[in-house]
Design an enzyme around this catalytic site. Structure first.
Site, short mmCIF file in Angstrom:
data_model
loop_
_atom_site.label_atom_id
_atom_site.label_comp_id
_atom_site.label_asym_id
_atom_site.label_seq_id
_atom_site.Cartn_x
_atom_site.Cartn_y
_atom_site.Cartn_z
N HIS A 15 -7.65 4.95 1.71
CA HIS A 15 -7.84 6.32 1.22
C HIS A 15 -9.23 6.87 1.52
CE1 HIS A 15 -4.11 6.68 -1.15
NE2 HIS A 15 -4.24 5.37 -1.33
N CYS B 19 13.00 -13.61 16.76
CA CYS B 19 13.37 -12.32 16.16
C CYS B 19 13.37 -11.25 17.24
CB CYS B 19 12.39 -11.96 15.04
SG CYS B 19 12.61 -10.31 14.35
N CYS C 185 17.66 -13.49 13.06
CA CYS C 185 16.60 -14.50 13.14
C CYS C 185 16.53 -15.42 11.93
CB CYS C 185 15.24 -13.83 13.32
SG CYS C 185 14.76 -12.75 11.96
N LYS D 198 -0.92 9.88 -7.10
CA LYS D 198 -1.30 10.70 -5.95
C LYS D 198 -0.09 11.45 -5.40
CE LYS D 198 -5.13 7.72 -4.61
NZ LYS D 198 -5.06 6.87 -5.79
#
Length: 569
Positions: free
Chosen positions: A131, A487, A529, A336
């Protein structure tokens, strides 16, 4: 605070059932109300009354039991009699940053966490945004820590070999008439925020971020904002701490402390009794519990729940940075309001929302949260569709009633340092919090000797997909495991999976490997995977396939042999 005026307001709101008292080091609330939200409301009412003291909230709700802390299943004497200089309680990003910072000094550091891995609570359940500090009130400690931490990110992430992108953040507005006002605010933002602020008009905005809704007519752009993988950074802090001499003991929960003459003498855990010189409380939502055990409870934590959705990588074409359309945000002053975030890993995160909860470990995700979050942020990105969601997650933030960080030495107990109330922007502030706590700890120890062997550099696991064709070919020639894809979605090789299990902070679970090298993070969420990762874990750790866990103890994936045959997977 005028305590009589506050009591009068409490009497009007709660019918005389809530009482406030000055304990000298905090204001304590007692009494009974009908709901947990009313407990929180009473605490916030007092915190808003202008007091510089913290609120300890002991209001109860009849017939509402606070959930018990989920305890590790392990019980042994592995840590019995240990006498570290510093015991850090909590393996989130703050605790691990503190441990790493402390290893710069010549001292014995032991970090404990009750989970099976680091970063399993708030530190893996947030949007990864670094931030610029634009929505934090000046004067708060978390404002200072946010801006200091933000400034350290480039250096820290370079040292730890962690991907970090200063993508910037757009706050968009619906009315072009806001433009003169936005121009007038620039000096304020440049004085109070991390980085610089810029006013962007609609045409330029659409060129920079074509996916932003036509509703956005102008925007403020903050170049200090960025994104990082929150659990990746936590793991990197932890590994570097271990590389520099710290010890991390997982599956270790604190049950009680012996406090005598204003000092912690011992800390009892399920793995033995520890006798530290200094205790650092970085326990997140459990920081109040640790403070109470230490006889130093001068604040309260009210957990706040938030849910994020993760979108498929194909959605990334709609966003380069982080953006939000103002006017569609939550009316609450304690969130926020979330946004749309382009992550460092190529996905998109949408959220979070905010809801008060008594549950500190309830990570359930509800349909209503996803629907409300998408409805809200579809005004900023009209391309948003729930069809792109590949998964979602919920985190619990550790908010104090003052909505500020607590980073200080104990008030009633001499040898404890608290890093508590670290909600958002705790990820951004973590490097600065590490520095601040290190300073407090060395002050308490009364000594400061640099660790001559400290090495700030930590090398990440090699990612073949990020190499050039020539580099990848040479790597595979040297080690063929990097050429065997496990994967497909995330292009993760066997070599990377094995590397994850052989680091200084090793892992032996499917989710642990997922957090380190991303198998199972793609569209299919491990359908292809998963079985290969299970087999690799079993082979590497030399355990039966049926003992391989998804994550927590008891989460074994396989329950028996298919069709009576031993040939499965």
């Amino acid at each position: 605070m005028n305590i009589k005026k506050v009591q009068k307001r409490l009497d009007i709101r709660f019918g005389g059932n809530v009482h406030i008292a000055d304990t000298g080091y905090s204001f304590r609330l007692t009494g009974t109300v009908d709901t947990w939200n009313q407990v929180v409301e009473a605490g916030l009412m007092c915190a808003k009354s202008g007091s510089k003291k913290h609120i300890v909230n002991d209001i109860t709700v009849p017939d509402l039991e606070k959930p018990c802390v989920i305890q590790p299943k392990i019980s042994d004497a592995a840590l019995e009699g240990r006498r570290p200089d510093v015991l850090v309680i909590g393996g989130g990003v703050v605790g691990c940053a503190i441990a790493r910072e402390l290893t710069k000094e010549k001292m014995e550091i032991l970090l404990i966490d009750k989970e099976y891995d680091v970063a399993l609570h708030a530190s893996s359940r947030n949007d990864g945004m670094v931030h610029p500090g634009i929505d934090i009130r000046p004067g708060l400690l978390k404002k200072k820590m946010n801006n200091l931490g933000n400034a350290l990110y480039d250096k820290v992430c370079k040292e730890l070999d962690v991907p970090f992108v200063r993508s910037g953040q757009f706050l968009c507005f619906k009315k072009i008439s806001y433009l003169p006002l936005l121009v007038l605010t620039i000096p304020y933002w440049n004085l109070t925020a991390a980085g610089k602020a810029h006013v962007i008009t609609g045409k330029t905005l659409r060129r920079l971020e074509p996916g932003i809704s036509p509703e956005a007519k102008c925007a403020l752009y903050f170049d200090g904002a960025g994104t990082v993988c929150p659990y990746g950074l936590t793991i990197a802090f932890a590994e570097n701490a271990v590389d520099n001499g710290a010890e991390i003991a997982l599956n270790t929960a604190v049950s009680k402390m012996e406090v005598k003459d204003g000092r912690i003498k011992s800390v009892s855990t399920n793995r033995g009794t520890i006798y530290p010189k200094i205790v650092v409380n970085a326990a997140g939502v459990f920081a109040e519990d640790i403070a109470q055990m230490a006889g130093d409870r001068f604040f309260s934590i009210h957990p706040r729940k938030g849910t994020n959705a993760i979108l498929d990588k194909k959605a990334r074409r709609h966003i380069k940075t982080i953006y939000t359309l103002m006017g569609t945000q939550s009316k609450s002053g304690h969130t926020k309001g979330g946004g749309i975030v382009g992550t460092v890993d190529g996905n998109v995160l949408v959220g979070p929302d905010a809801a008060e909860t008594i549950e500190k470990e309830d990570f359930a995700t509800h349909k209503e949260s996803i629907e409300s979050t998408f409805e809200k942020h579809s005004h900023a990105g009209q391309w948003l569709t729930t069809g792109d969601i590949i998964t979602y997650f919920t985190g619990i933030r550790a908010a104090t009633y003052e909505e500020d960080f607590i980073i200080e030495k104990g008030r009633l107990t001499d040898n404890i340092v608290h890093a508590a109330g670290i909600q958002s922007p705790g990820l951004t502030a973590a490097p600065a919090i590490g520095l601040q706590v290190e300073s407090l700890v060395t002050e308490l120890l009364g000594e400061k000797t640099k660790n001559p062997k400290f090495n700030p550099i930590r090398k990440a696991i090699i990612r073949p997909k990020e190499l050039t064709d020539e580099e990848r070919a040479n790597l595979i020639k040297e080690n063929p495991d990097y050429g065997q894809i496990v994967c497909r979605c995330e292009e993760v090789s066997k070599g990377e999976v094995l590397d994850a299990m052989r680091r200084s902070l090793p892992c032996d679970t499917v989710d642990g490997i997922k957090r380190r090298v991303r198998p199972g993070m793609g569209r299919c969420q491990g359908s292809f995977c998963g079985q290969q990762v299970i087999r690799l874990i079993a082979e590497e750790k030399q355990i039966p396939l049926m003992q391989v866990r998804k994550g927590y103890p008891g989460s074994e994936i396989l329950f028996g042999e298919k069709g009576g045959s031993r040939e499965f997977l």
